[in-house]
Every structure is written in C-alpha cells, then in structure tokens.
Design a protein around this motif. Sequence first.
Motif, short mmCIF file in Angstrom:
data_model
loop_
_atom_site.label_atom_id
_atom_site.label_comp_id
_atom_site.label_asym_id
_atom_site.label_seq_id
_atom_site.Cartn_x
_atom_site.Cartn_y
_atom_site.Cartn_z
N PHE A 164 0.83 -1.21 0.00
CA PHE A 164 0.00 0.00 0.00
C PHE A 164 0.86 1.26 0.00
O PHE A 164 0.49 2.28 -0.59
N LYS A 165 2.03 1.19 0.65
CA LYS A 165 2.93 2.33 0.61
C LYS A 165 3.45 2.56 -0.80
O LYS A 165 3.56 3.70 -1.25
N ALA A 166 3.78 1.48 -1.51
CA ALA A 166 4.26 1.60 -2.88
C ALA A 166 3.17 2.14 -3.81
O ALA A 166 3.44 2.95 -4.69
N ILE A 167 1.92 1.71 -3.59
CA ILE A 167 0.82 2.21 -4.40
C ILE A 167 0.58 3.69 -4.11
O ILE A 167 0.34 4.49 -5.02
N ASN A 189 7.71 1.00 -7.05
CA ASN A 189 7.59 -0.40 -7.42
C ASN A 189 7.00 -1.20 -6.26
O ASN A 189 7.39 -1.02 -5.10
N THR A 190 6.06 -2.07 -6.58
CA THR A 190 5.40 -2.89 -5.55
C THR A 190 6.32 -4.04 -5.14
O THR A 190 7.20 -4.45 -5.90
N PRO A 191 6.17 -4.58 -3.91
CA PRO A 191 7.03 -5.68 -3.47
C PRO A 191 6.80 -6.95 -4.28
O PRO A 191 5.69 -7.20 -4.77
#
Length: 468
Positions: A328-331, A336-338
């Motif tokens: 959610f932090k990346a979004i 880049n998402t994990p």
Amino acid sequence: MLILIETPAGFALFQVANTKALNKIDNIYDYLQNEKQAKKLVTPFAFQQFKDTQEALVATSKLINGKIPKKLSKFLEKNVISQEIQDQIAVQDKKLAKQLQEQLGLSCIQTPVTEQLFRGIRSQLTNLIEGLSESELKNMTLGLAHGLSRYKLKFSTEKVDTMIIQAIALLDDLDKEINNYMMRLREWFGWHFPELGKIITDNLIYAKVVKAIGMRIKTSSTDLSGILPDNLEADVKQAAEVSFGTEITVEDEKFILCLADQVIELTDYRSQLSEYLKNRMQAIAPNLTTMVGELVGARLISHAGSLVNLAKYPASTVQILGAEKALFKAIRTKHNTPKYGLIFQASLVGSAPAKLKGKVSRTLAAKTALCIRYDALGEGQDAEFGITNKSFLEKRVHQLEEGVNYRDVKAPQRGKAKPIQSQTQYQEEADFQPQGAGWMQKFQKGEDKRQATQEIVQRTQQKKVKQQ
C-alpha cells in the motif's frame, strides 16, 4: 406497524397501533421501561415458541447465515400473508429484511425509532408475552448459547488448522522470550565470567554450562564432558583460571541458575512444539509443507485465518501475503510494488540469486496456490502433488540460473523475405502482395478519383479565364 422479534424462546410479532404517538416521545427506550406504558404502546400480535433447543439452534444458525428459517416463513405466512395484512414490518437484521422482501414480498423498514423499540420490547419480553417467565427465558438463552458455541466449535474442529494457527503464534512468542532471557543471562553471567561467552556461541549449550559450573571457581572441578567436546572443555577451564570477571555471592548464583533453568526448559518446550507443528502440517497440508516448509506454510495459514481462506486467494495474493504495508505504501507513493512477502522465507526463494528472486517467488506462488487448494478442497492425503510441483520448480530455477528457455525448447526462427534478383522490381502483382493489399487498392482508387476531380476543376477554371 408490526415488529418482528427473534428470541431464544421463539418468534414474536408485536403491533404498534398509534405510530404517530412515537414521534411525540423523546426517548422510546426509557418510555418502555414502564410496564403499563409499554403495554399501552405495544401489544402482542402473535407468538410461535420453539419446541426444544435443537429447533432453536437450527433457526438461529440460519439467521446468522442470512437465511430465512422454515419456522419463521410459516409463522409469517400464517399470521401476516394469509390474513392480507398490509402493515410495514420492522426487522432489526438488514440481511433478514432483504430476504423477507425478496422471497415473501413483505414491506420491511429500519429506522432509528424502530431500533429503540427493539431495545425496549426486549427488556419487557416476559411482561408482554403471556406464559413466558423470566427463569424460563434465561434457561432458554443459556441453552441456546451453549448449543451455538458447541456447533461453532464442532464446525471449527473439522478444520484442524486452528491448532496450527495457535502453535505458530506460540512458537514466535517463544523465540522472542528465549532471545530476551538468553540476552539477559549472557549479560548477567558475563560480569562474572566474560570469557565464556566468546568461547561458547550456542545459547542452549551456554545455559547448560552456566547451570553446571555455577560460580567460576568451580569450573576446574566440574565435569563438562557431557556438554562440551574435549577441546572446548579445556579452553573453558583455562579461561576460568585467568578470568577478569567480578565476584558474585551465593544469592546471585541462585538467581542466575534459575534463569539458566528457564532458558533450558523453554528451549526444550520449543523443540517439542516445533515437532508437533511439523506433524500437524504434514497431516493437514502435506503438499503446502512440501513446497514451502512447515513454518512458512503455518505462517501463511495464520495470516489468512484458515486453510480454506488461504485457498480462496489467487497466486498473486499468496506471493505478497505478509507485505501489505509495503504494497500500500508503494501504491500510495507510486513506487515499485514488493515482489514477495512471507514466501521469501521459503528455501527456494532464499537460495535463488538476487536478480532471480522475483521470478522464482512468482513461480513458487503459482504452484503453492495449487497445492493449497489441493490440500483444502481435495480428498487426497499424500504429498505427491507437492513433490511433483517442487521438482518442476527446482528444474525451473536451474533453467533460470543457466539462462535456458522456460520450456527447454528452441524458439521458432522467423522467416525473412527474399528480394527478387531481377532488376525490374515487383513488375507483376504476384511478385509482392503486402498484408492488407485490398485496403491499399481502395486507397489508390480514392487517390485516382481525387486527382481526376482536381483536373476537372482546373479545366473549368481555364475555360472561364479564356471566356473573360
């Protein structure tokens, strides 16, 4: 207006004759606390009592699942539908109200006023319903509560993954406690014998040595052959003779030895719990255990809540399960998402090169999702499916490391167009036919028409000029 009340004793309908009087009352719940006022405002319309606790349990379980019990539908058909009563019915449960509207065609309402009515009527049930005593209602409530609890526990024990969830949570707590206790033991005994911590690195062996020798002066006379090898035993005894640690009292030694006992007991219990968890995972989810190991599999089940819930997740969710905050932090920050969550702890992902961890975790998550569904919904109790998928994954990782194609098959070579050797290029239409040639022909016809119209316009203009 009618009011439907579901009680442990049965289903009841109450009627409010004067609905306008409700608007004049400031607090309906307080108003209904008076028995006389409650009987004037609300009158019992119909009541259907349960025969026994089993019938009440069946009806309650259906109500919990948002379904209409047969006893309730018959009760409403007899007292409302067959008598063609057009009054609105106040229903407390939203799901039940929706089902009554769709299946029986009844007009249901839910307002803040009806909520106060429900609370007030429930507090006066024994006074409003004739033949229902306070003790009888209490016994029925208690019996229904016990039956419903047994029903839920029975349903839960069929999925024994509850034991796995509790075991893995306790295992994590034990690891934290053992680390804290061991850190305190090393620091505490290190003031007395600091050289011992450098010689012995294993926590359990360190605690056993501390328990065996106690004070430093007893080291030379203590036999440590059952705990340490000969070379380490000689190093410990030699270090004890030249140690620079401070002296301790007998009382200090007593509490240090008690702490060492706690560490040894907790470590032994942790090993037993780990073996119990391994056996449980092999019995409940053998294919999942084969793919990712019992610890990672148990953490996945615990994170999802149950094995059935985990089986409902797609492979992409299984891949990042446990990394929700990072996702959610990346979004939110558009980064880049994990690429992995709890599945990163699996041996296949951990042993893969850094640049291939994302691909390996994605492939592992896809096969793990299949194994989870096989364990949760399949009838087989063996791990053959997991063994087959794990062997495929090991070959896949080996292919990725060597740069071999996914299916180990040469990619088909694309054909190349050969030009015509003669100097007259594409003189005939059969020499070269591009894709979409029909469209090109139509386009060419349109260009010819456009040129023809332009020539006609030029000729007419020239004629006009000559005439002038």
